[in-house]
Write a protein that holds these residues in place. Structure first.
Motif, PDB file in Angstrom:
ATOM      1  N   GLU A 215       0.951  -1.178  -0.007  1.00  0.00           N
ATOM      2  CA  GLU A 215      -0.002   0.160  -0.081  1.00  0.00           C
ATOM      3  C   GLU A 215       1.032   1.385   0.247  1.00  0.00           C
ATOM      4  O   GLU A 215       1.857   1.553   0.732  1.00  0.00           O
ATOM      5  N   VAL A 216       0.581   2.119  -0.804  1.00  0.00           N
ATOM      6  CA  VAL A 216       1.339   3.485  -0.887  1.00  0.00           C
ATOM      7  C   VAL A 216       0.389   4.401  -0.063  1.00  0.00           C
ATOM      8  O   VAL A 216      -0.744   4.813  -0.833  1.00  0.00           O
ATOM      9  N   VAL A 217       0.836   5.115   1.068  1.00  0.00           N
ATOM     10  CA  VAL A 217       0.225   6.115   1.747  1.00  0.00           C
ATOM     11  C   VAL A 217       0.476   7.308   1.283  1.00  0.00           C
ATOM     12  O   VAL A 217       1.480   7.700   1.425  1.00  0.00           O
ATOM     13  N   ARG A 218      -0.482   8.178   0.906  1.00  0.00           N
ATOM     14  CA  ARG A 218      -0.073   9.640   0.350  1.00  0.00           C
ATOM     15  C   ARG A 218       0.199  10.247   1.723  1.00  0.00           C
ATOM     16  O   ARG A 218      -0.694  10.487   2.720  1.00  0.00           O
ATOM     17  N   ARG A 219       1.315  11.070   1.720  1.00  0.00           N
ATOM     18  CA  ARG A 219       1.638  12.042   2.793  1.00  0.00           C
ATOM     19  C   ARG A 219       1.255  13.140   2.674  1.00  0.00           C
ATOM     20  O   ARG A 219       1.189  13.713   1.448  1.00  0.00           O
ATOM     21  N   LYS A 220       1.052  13.914   3.987  1.00  0.00           N
ATOM     22  CA  LYS A 220       0.689  15.368   3.805  1.00  0.00           C
ATOM     23  C   LYS A 220       1.677  16.249   4.577  1.00  0.00           C
ATOM     24  O   LYS A 220       2.301  15.656   5.424  1.00  0.00           O
ATOM     25  N   GLU A 221       1.673  17.316   4.278  1.00  0.00           N
ATOM     26  CA  GLU A 221       2.917  18.291   4.821  1.00  0.00           C
ATOM     27  C   GLU A 221       2.169  18.890   6.098  1.00  0.00           C
ATOM     28  O   GLU A 221       1.089  19.229   6.106  1.00  0.00           O
ATOM     29  N   GLY A 222       2.952  18.827   7.127  1.00  0.00           N
ATOM     30  CA  GLY A 222       2.540  19.364   8.290  1.00  0.00           C
ATOM     31  C   GLY A 222       2.181  20.884   8.344  1.00  0.00           C
ATOM     32  O   GLY A 222       2.570  21.375   7.512  1.00  0.00           O
ATOM     33  N   LYS A 223       1.910  21.376   9.477  1.00  0.00           N
ATOM     34  CA  LYS A 223       1.446  22.720   9.624  1.00  0.00           C
ATOM     35  C   LYS A 223       2.741  23.705   9.604  1.00  0.00           C
ATOM     36  O   LYS A 223       3.849  23.077  10.344  1.00  0.00           O
ATOM     37  N   ALA A 224       2.964  24.531   8.906  1.00  0.00           N
ATOM     38  CA  ALA A 224       4.274  25.108   8.887  1.00  0.00           C
ATOM     39  C   ALA A 224       4.356  26.351   9.883  1.00  0.00           C
ATOM     40  O   ALA A 224       3.068  26.683  10.564  1.00  0.00           O
TER      41      ALA A 224
END
Length: 228
Positions: A215-224
């Motif tokens: 499975e490929v988990v799409r990562r999100k960028e955290g709060k800057a």
């Protein structure tokens, strides 16, 4: 004394306007009745399913038993059975080949054709070779272990998660973080693996949780942070 009643016919302004312009221009205006155009519906025959028309090869170590709409498949790993709906039928040809065909030309038959061909192929492959599903635990302190016929998961809750392993399914734990679910029933394997993953689906920021090995988990960028 009787009064004569006069009946006045309705006058259409469109007819008067057409006649007036015809007299002015010297052109004779004639009214042509409208013709209704009819559409003929053609019956479009649906094409045969590309998956449904493919043959199913039966290995020599698999025994097939057919009784009407019932099919039983027995192999070295186990035994499975299926009942076909009235819209499809299964035929056995020489040289160990099964074919799933449509019994009627209906929309439901087109839908059932490819589905039951896939289910039949999964049964033959399952009792002869088997299937497996791999899971991976990602996270600090996340681990899995086997205790008798139970799978115990440590996933950051206040208590460990204990899951009973169904009959016909084998579960193996590798390096405390990798789980291998195997067996001959593909649907049962997928259902149990999905139940394990459901306890802690992978989150998109750090990827922590239980995920399939492929499975490929799409990562999100955290709060800057605040810009100075």
């Amino acid at each position: 004394m009787t009064m004569a009643s006069s009946v006045t016919a309705p006058v259409h302004t469109s007819n008067l306007r057409s006649a007036f312009w015809g007299e002015r221009s010297g052109v004779h205006v004639s009214h042509v009745p409208a013709i209704r155009v009819g559409f003929v519906r053609k019956t479009v025959e649906c094409k045969e399913s590309r998956i449904g028309k493919q043959p199913i090869e039966v290995p020599s170590n698999v025994t097939i038993t057919m009784e009407g709409q019932d099919l039983k498949v027995k192999g070295p790993l186990g035994e499975l059975a299926i009942t076909y709906p009235s819209e499809v039928k299964v035929e056995r040809e020489e040289a160990g080949i099964l074919r799933v065909k449509k019994a009627t030309e209906t929309r439901r038959a087109n839908q059932m054709h490819g589905l039951f061909r896939t289910l039949t192929d999964n049964m033959v492959v399952g009792v002869s070779k088997g299937f497996e599903k791999r899971l991976q635990l990602i996270g600090v302190g996340y681990r899995a272990m086997l205790e008798g016929k139970d799978l115990v998961l440590i996933l950051g809750f206040s208590h460990p998660v204990r899951m009973a392993i169904p009959d016909g399914i084998q579960v193996k734990v590798e390096d405390n973080t990798r789980i291998v679910v195997s067996g001959y029933d593909k649907s049962a394997i997928g259902q149990f693996a999905a139940s394990v993953r459901k306890w802690r689906p992978p989150e998109p920021y750090k990827g922590k949780g239980v995920k399939y090995a492929d499975e490929v988990v799409r990562r999100k960028e955290g709060k800057a942070g605040k810009k100075k």
